[in-house]
Design an enzyme around this catalytic site. Structure first.
Site, PDB file in Angstrom:
ATOM      1  N   HIS A  18      54.420  25.950  43.430  1.00  0.00           N
ATOM      2  CA  HIS A  18      54.067  27.288  44.025  1.00  0.00           C
ATOM      3  C   HIS A  18      54.787  27.496  45.291  1.00  0.00           C
ATOM      4  O   HIS A  18      55.544  28.485  45.248  1.00  0.00           O
ATOM      5  CB  HIS A  18      52.384  27.287  44.064  1.00  0.00           C
ATOM      6  N   LYS A  42      36.925  31.326  34.646  1.00  0.00           N
ATOM      7  CA  LYS A  42      37.299  30.120  35.058  1.00  0.00           C
ATOM      8  C   LYS A  42      36.287  29.546  36.133  1.00  0.00           C
ATOM      9  O   LYS A  42      35.737  30.016  36.748  1.00  0.00           O
ATOM     10  CB  LYS A  42      38.943  30.340  35.666  1.00  0.00           C
ATOM     11  N   ARG A  91      58.021  27.213  34.079  1.00  0.00           N
ATOM     12  CA  ARG A  91      58.324  25.715  34.128  1.00  0.00           C
ATOM     13  C   ARG A  91      59.028  25.503  32.640  1.00  0.00           C
ATOM     14  O   ARG A  91      59.688  24.439  32.727  1.00  0.00           O
ATOM     15  CB  ARG A  91      57.029  24.905  34.226  1.00  0.00           C
ATOM     16  N   SER A 129      48.782  22.430  38.528  1.00  0.00           N
ATOM     17  CA  SER A 129      47.289  22.105  39.271  1.00  0.00           C
ATOM     18  C   SER A 129      46.422  21.293  38.457  1.00  0.00           C
ATOM     19  O   SER A 129      45.552  20.651  38.757  1.00  0.00           O
ATOM     20  CB  SER A 129      46.749  23.619  39.555  1.00  0.00           C
TER      21      SER A 129
HETATM   22  P1  ADP Z   1      47.417  31.070  36.803  1.00  0.00           P
HETATM   23  O1  ADP Z   1      45.883  30.698  37.245  1.00  0.00           O
HETATM   24  O2  ADP Z   1      47.718  32.588  36.938  1.00  0.00           O
HETATM   25  O3  ADP Z   1      48.296  30.482  35.778  1.00  0.00           O
HETATM   26  P2  ADP Z   1      48.514  29.229  38.836  1.00  0.00           P
HETATM   27  O4  ADP Z   1      48.026  29.089  40.113  1.00  0.00           O
HETATM   28  O5  ADP Z   1      48.458  28.214  37.738  1.00  0.00           O
HETATM   29  O6  ADP Z   1      47.938  30.629  38.291  1.00  0.00           O
HETATM   30  O7  ADP Z   1      50.238  29.540  38.761  1.00  0.00           O
HETATM   31  C1  ADP Z   1      50.666  30.668  39.485  1.00  0.00           C
HETATM   32  C2  ADP Z   1      52.079  30.947  39.320  1.00  0.00           C
HETATM   33  O8  ADP Z   1      52.949  29.946  39.444  1.00  0.00           O
HETATM   34  C3  ADP Z   1      52.571  31.237  37.733  1.00  0.00           C
HETATM   35  O9  ADP Z   1      53.549  31.972  37.444  1.00  0.00           O
HETATM   36  C4  ADP Z   1      52.643  29.825  37.208  1.00  0.00           C
HETATM   37  O10 ADP Z   1      53.671  29.777  36.066  1.00  0.00           O
HETATM   38  C5  ADP Z   1      53.529  29.203  38.255  1.00  0.00           C
HETATM   39  N1  ADP Z   1      53.658  27.948  38.562  1.00  0.00           N
HETATM   40  C6  ADP Z   1      52.678  26.895  38.468  1.00  0.00           C
HETATM   41  N2  ADP Z   1      53.157  25.754  38.599  1.00  0.00           N
HETATM   42  C7  ADP Z   1      54.359  25.847  38.993  1.00  0.00           C
HETATM   43  C8  ADP Z   1      55.550  24.850  38.790  1.00  0.00           C
HETATM   44  N3  ADP Z   1      55.330  23.442  39.208  1.00  0.00           N
HETATM   45  N4  ADP Z   1      56.845  25.547  39.234  1.00  0.00           N
HETATM   46  C9  ADP Z   1      56.874  26.687  39.447  1.00  0.00           C
HETATM   47  N5  ADP Z   1      55.969  27.690  38.969  1.00  0.00           N
HETATM   48  C10 ADP Z   1      54.912  27.178  38.894  1.00  0.00           C
END
Ligand code: ADP
Length: 152
Positions: A18, A42, A91, A129
């Site tokens: 992120h 969630k 990803r 996450s």
């Molecule tokens: P959500 O609950 O909307 O999926 P996340 O907190 O998991 O939210 O992720 C927010 C954004 O960050 C999403 O666009 C997700 O694809 C991106 N993201 C999550 N992990 C990574 C990573 N390791 N590298 C790049 N982008 C990521």
């Protein structure tokens, strides 16, 4: 006009992936709003205040980044904040398929708001996450995968 991007997510917790997306997007925008979204269906491992604090710590060095909490539709949050762009990270092809459907729905509801994607760096592509929460639950060392402002 100020170019503002909203980076929405649940950040449970915020990861290196992120952080990398937000920092790499900085030269493209005047302001990036990291928006912590509440999804009522969630269940989160970390409370809202903790997640918010970690995001704020992570970007404390950067005054172009603002952190907020929102409920409801992301496009409504964009309108309230004056953001013309939604920033997302990709990803793999699963992320792409998932993001594409949301972006298309958002596009039809709010044609003036563009979703913009950045590809993850290879070293962050396996970081999620969900996996981090599993590592933590099982007493593993998640530090190498967490954003710089997370203190467990
Ligand atoms: P959500 O609950 O909307 O999926 P996340 O907190 O998991 O939210 O992720 C927010 C954004 O960050 C999403 O666009 C997700 O694809 C991106 N993201 C999550 N992990 C990574 C990573 N390791 N590298 C790049 N982008 C990521």
């Amino acid at each position: 006009m100020k170019r503002i991007a909203l980076f929405p997510g649940s950040f449970d917790p915020i990861t290196k992936g992120h952080e990398d997306i937000v920092r790499r997007a900085l030269p493209l925008y005047d302001e990036i709003i990291v928006a912590l979204g509440a999804n009522s269906s969630k269940k989160y491992m970390y409370g809202l205040e903790k997640r918010m604090e970690w995001i704020e710590n992570t970007f404390a060095d950067c005054d172009k980044i603002k952190v907020i909490f929102y409920e409801g539709l992301t496009i409504e949050c964009c309108k309230e904040q004056g953001a013309q762009f939604i920033l997302r990270g990709l990803r793999n092809s699963n992320d792409y398929e998932y993001e594409k459907s949301i972006a298309m729905m958002n596009q039809s509801m709010a044609p003036n708001i563009e979703t913009v994607y950045l590809n993850t760096r290879p070293e962050c592509s396996a970081i999620s996450s969900t996996i981090i929460r599993d590592i933590i639950k099982n007493q593993g060392d998640a530090k190498p995968f967490l954003a710089s402002g997370v203190q467990l």
